[in-house]
Design a protein around this motif. Structure first.
Motif, PDB file in Angstrom:
ATOM      1  N   ASP A 159       0.726  -1.210  -0.066  1.00 35.26           N
ATOM      2  CA  ASP A 159       0.078  -0.079  -0.034  1.00 35.26           C
ATOM      3  C   ASP A 159       0.995   1.334  -0.049  1.00 35.26           C
ATOM      4  O   ASP A 159       0.201   2.319   0.167  1.00 35.26           O
ATOM      5  CB  ASP A 159      -0.831   0.147   1.303  1.00 35.26           C
ATOM      6  CG  ASP A 159      -2.120  -1.234   1.308  1.00 35.26           C
ATOM      7  OD1 ASP A 159      -2.422  -1.480   0.234  1.00 35.26           O
ATOM      8  OD2 ASP A 159      -2.398  -1.643   2.226  1.00 35.26           O
ATOM      9  N   ASN A 160       2.059   1.213  -0.284  1.00 37.35           N
ATOM     10  CA  ASN A 160       3.034   2.081  -0.184  1.00 37.35           C
ATOM     11  C   ASN A 160       3.293   3.161   1.194  1.00 37.35           C
ATOM     12  O   ASN A 160       3.313   4.123   1.393  1.00 37.35           O
ATOM     13  CB  ASN A 160       2.965   3.383  -1.413  1.00 37.35           C
ATOM     14  CG  ASN A 160       3.014   2.718  -2.676  1.00 37.35           C
ATOM     15  OD1 ASN A 160       3.931   1.759  -2.511  1.00 37.35           O
ATOM     16  ND2 ASN A 160       2.989   3.239  -3.798  1.00 37.35           N
ATOM     17  N   GLU A 161       2.897   2.373   2.335  1.00 33.03           N
ATOM     18  CA  GLU A 161       3.035   2.773   3.446  1.00 33.03           C
ATOM     19  C   GLU A 161       4.524   2.230   4.038  1.00 33.03           C
ATOM     20  O   GLU A 161       4.953   1.126   3.735  1.00 33.03           O
ATOM     21  CB  GLU A 161       2.185   1.971   4.350  1.00 33.03           C
ATOM     22  CG  GLU A 161       0.712   2.472   4.179  1.00 33.03           C
ATOM     23  CD  GLU A 161      -0.019   1.390   5.030  1.00 33.03           C
ATOM     24  OE1 GLU A 161      -1.426   1.925   5.116  1.00 33.03           O
ATOM     25  OE2 GLU A 161      -0.034   0.389   5.395  1.00 33.03           O
ATOM     26  N   VAL A 162       5.513   3.276   4.258  1.00 28.76           N
ATOM     27  CA  VAL A 162       6.835   3.259   4.783  1.00 28.76           C
ATOM     28  C   VAL A 162       6.858   3.076   6.202  1.00 28.76           C
ATOM     29  O   VAL A 162       6.491   3.898   7.098  1.00 28.76           O
ATOM     30  CB  VAL A 162       7.609   4.317   4.067  1.00 28.76           C
ATOM     31  CG1 VAL A 162       8.889   4.255   4.246  1.00 28.76           C
ATOM     32  CG2 VAL A 162       7.380   4.277   2.669  1.00 28.76           C
ATOM     33  N   LYS A 163       7.816   2.172   6.870  1.00 25.78           N
ATOM     34  CA  LYS A 163       8.355   2.280   8.047  1.00 25.78           C
ATOM     35  C   LYS A 163       9.819   2.280   8.000  1.00 25.78           C
ATOM     36  O   LYS A 163      10.689   1.564   7.240  1.00 25.78           O
ATOM     37  CB  LYS A 163       7.817   0.882   8.477  1.00 25.78           C
ATOM     38  CG  LYS A 163       8.234   0.719  10.096  1.00 25.78           C
ATOM     39  CD  LYS A 163       7.668  -0.246  11.031  1.00 25.78           C
ATOM     40  CE  LYS A 163       8.020  -0.162  12.462  1.00 25.78           C
ATOM     41  NZ  LYS A 163       7.611  -1.388  13.116  1.00 25.78           N
ATOM     42  N   GLU A 198      11.156  14.835  11.354  1.00 28.79           N
ATOM     43  CA  GLU A 198      11.573  15.275  10.060  1.00 28.79           C
ATOM     44  C   GLU A 198      11.456  14.319   8.879  1.00 28.79           C
ATOM     45  O   GLU A 198      11.291  14.575   7.802  1.00 28.79           O
ATOM     46  CB  GLU A 198      13.071  16.192  10.171  1.00 28.79           C
ATOM     47  CG  GLU A 198      13.467  16.859   8.825  1.00 28.79           C
ATOM     48  CD  GLU A 198      14.864  17.394   9.164  1.00 28.79           C
ATOM     49  OE1 GLU A 198      15.241  17.823   7.904  1.00 28.79           O
ATOM     50  OE2 GLU A 198      15.236  17.418  10.134  1.00 28.79           O
ATOM     51  N   VAL A 199      12.330  13.103   9.499  1.00 28.44           N
ATOM     52  CA  VAL A 199      12.246  11.833   8.499  1.00 28.44           C
ATOM     53  C   VAL A 199      10.791  11.657   8.081  1.00 28.44           C
ATOM     54  O   VAL A 199      10.700  11.444   6.814  1.00 28.44           O
ATOM     55  CB  VAL A 199      13.146  10.743   9.136  1.00 28.44           C
ATOM     56  CG1 VAL A 199      12.969   9.449   8.269  1.00 28.44           C
ATOM     57  CG2 VAL A 199      14.427  11.066   9.349  1.00 28.44           C
ATOM     58  N   LYS A 214       7.112  11.283   3.898  1.00 26.50           N
ATOM     59  CA  LYS A 214       5.622  11.559   3.531  1.00 26.50           C
ATOM     60  C   LYS A 214       5.078  12.247   2.351  1.00 26.50           C
ATOM     61  O   LYS A 214       4.311  12.161   1.934  1.00 26.50           O
ATOM     62  CB  LYS A 214       4.640  11.963   4.549  1.00 26.50           C
ATOM     63  CG  LYS A 214       4.499  10.740   5.754  1.00 26.50           C
ATOM     64  CD  LYS A 214       3.746  11.470   6.978  1.00 26.50           C
ATOM     65  CE  LYS A 214       3.242  10.564   7.995  1.00 26.50           C
ATOM     66  NZ  LYS A 214       2.760  11.124   9.127  1.00 26.50           N
ATOM     67  N   SER A 215       6.411  13.211   2.273  1.00 26.42           N
ATOM     68  CA  SER A 215       6.048  14.225   0.963  1.00 26.42           C
ATOM     69  C   SER A 215       6.241  13.605  -0.289  1.00 26.42           C
ATOM     70  O   SER A 215       6.033  14.435  -1.304  1.00 26.42           O
ATOM     71  CB  SER A 215       7.028  15.627   1.295  1.00 26.42           C
ATOM     72  OG  SER A 215       8.412  14.950   0.867  1.00 26.42           O
ATOM     73  N   GLU A 235       6.165   6.176   8.943  1.00 25.31           N
ATOM     74  CA  GLU A 235       6.271   5.699  10.414  1.00 25.31           C
ATOM     75  C   GLU A 235       7.845   5.540  10.381  1.00 25.31           C
ATOM     76  O   GLU A 235       8.618   4.737   9.986  1.00 25.31           O
ATOM     77  CB  GLU A 235       5.269   4.675  10.861  1.00 25.31           C
ATOM     78  CG  GLU A 235       5.625   4.369  12.519  1.00 25.31           C
ATOM     79  CD  GLU A 235       4.993   3.241  12.991  1.00 25.31           C
ATOM     80  OE1 GLU A 235       5.289   2.684  14.084  1.00 25.31           O
ATOM     81  OE2 GLU A 235       4.272   2.271  11.823  1.00 25.31           O
ATOM     82  N   VAL A 236       8.194   6.177  11.666  1.00 24.82           N
ATOM     83  CA  VAL A 236       9.890   6.040  11.993  1.00 24.82           C
ATOM     84  C   VAL A 236       9.827   5.333  13.335  1.00 24.82           C
ATOM     85  O   VAL A 236       9.133   5.864  14.456  1.00 24.82           O
ATOM     86  CB  VAL A 236      10.752   7.424  12.115  1.00 24.82           C
ATOM     87  CG1 VAL A 236      11.751   7.131  12.696  1.00 24.82           C
ATOM     88  CG2 VAL A 236      10.651   8.141  10.564  1.00 24.82           C
TER      89      VAL A 236
END
Length: 109
Positions: free
Chosen positions: A46-50, A69-70, A75-76, A84-85
């Motif tokens: 789903d192009n969700e990034v961790k 900031e990361v 997300k931009s 999510e970091v």
């Protein structure tokens, strides 16, 4: 996972790395990727990034702002649905995690 999806997530991974290379540790004139602060980047279908990352020390003055900031910069990216970091200190960061480029930049080689 289809072949096309695999290529897309790899391409997205590369875009994320480009973004990460624009974020600098305020105390060291090297980006967080070359410093070795990024341990892993996960992208789901789903192009969700961790992003699993560390800081140079637990008392790092940017412990609050740097992960935010990361997240914000990742997300931009248009194709990223969410980011999510997660901060970890296991294993703790050492200068050994720095790229050759970063070590050269800091005069450690």
């Amino acid at each position: 996972m289809s072949e096309e999806t695999a290529v897309d997530s790899q391409e997205l991974g590369e875009k994320i790395v480009v973004v990460l290379k624009t974020i600098y540790d305020p105390e060291i004139p090297v980006d967080i990727y070359e410093l070795g602060l990024i341990y892993d980047v996960f992208v789901n279908e789903d192009n969700e990034v961790k992003i699993l990352m560390t800081l140079t020390s637990p008392n790092c003055p940017v412990a609050e702002s740097l992960p935010a900031e990361v997240e914000e910069k990742v997300k931009s990216l248009d194709v990223v649905k969410d980011a999510e970091v997660e901060i970890t200190f296991d294993p703790p960061w050492t200068q050994d995690l720095m790229s050759e480029e970063a070590k050269l930049e800091l005069g450690l080689l």
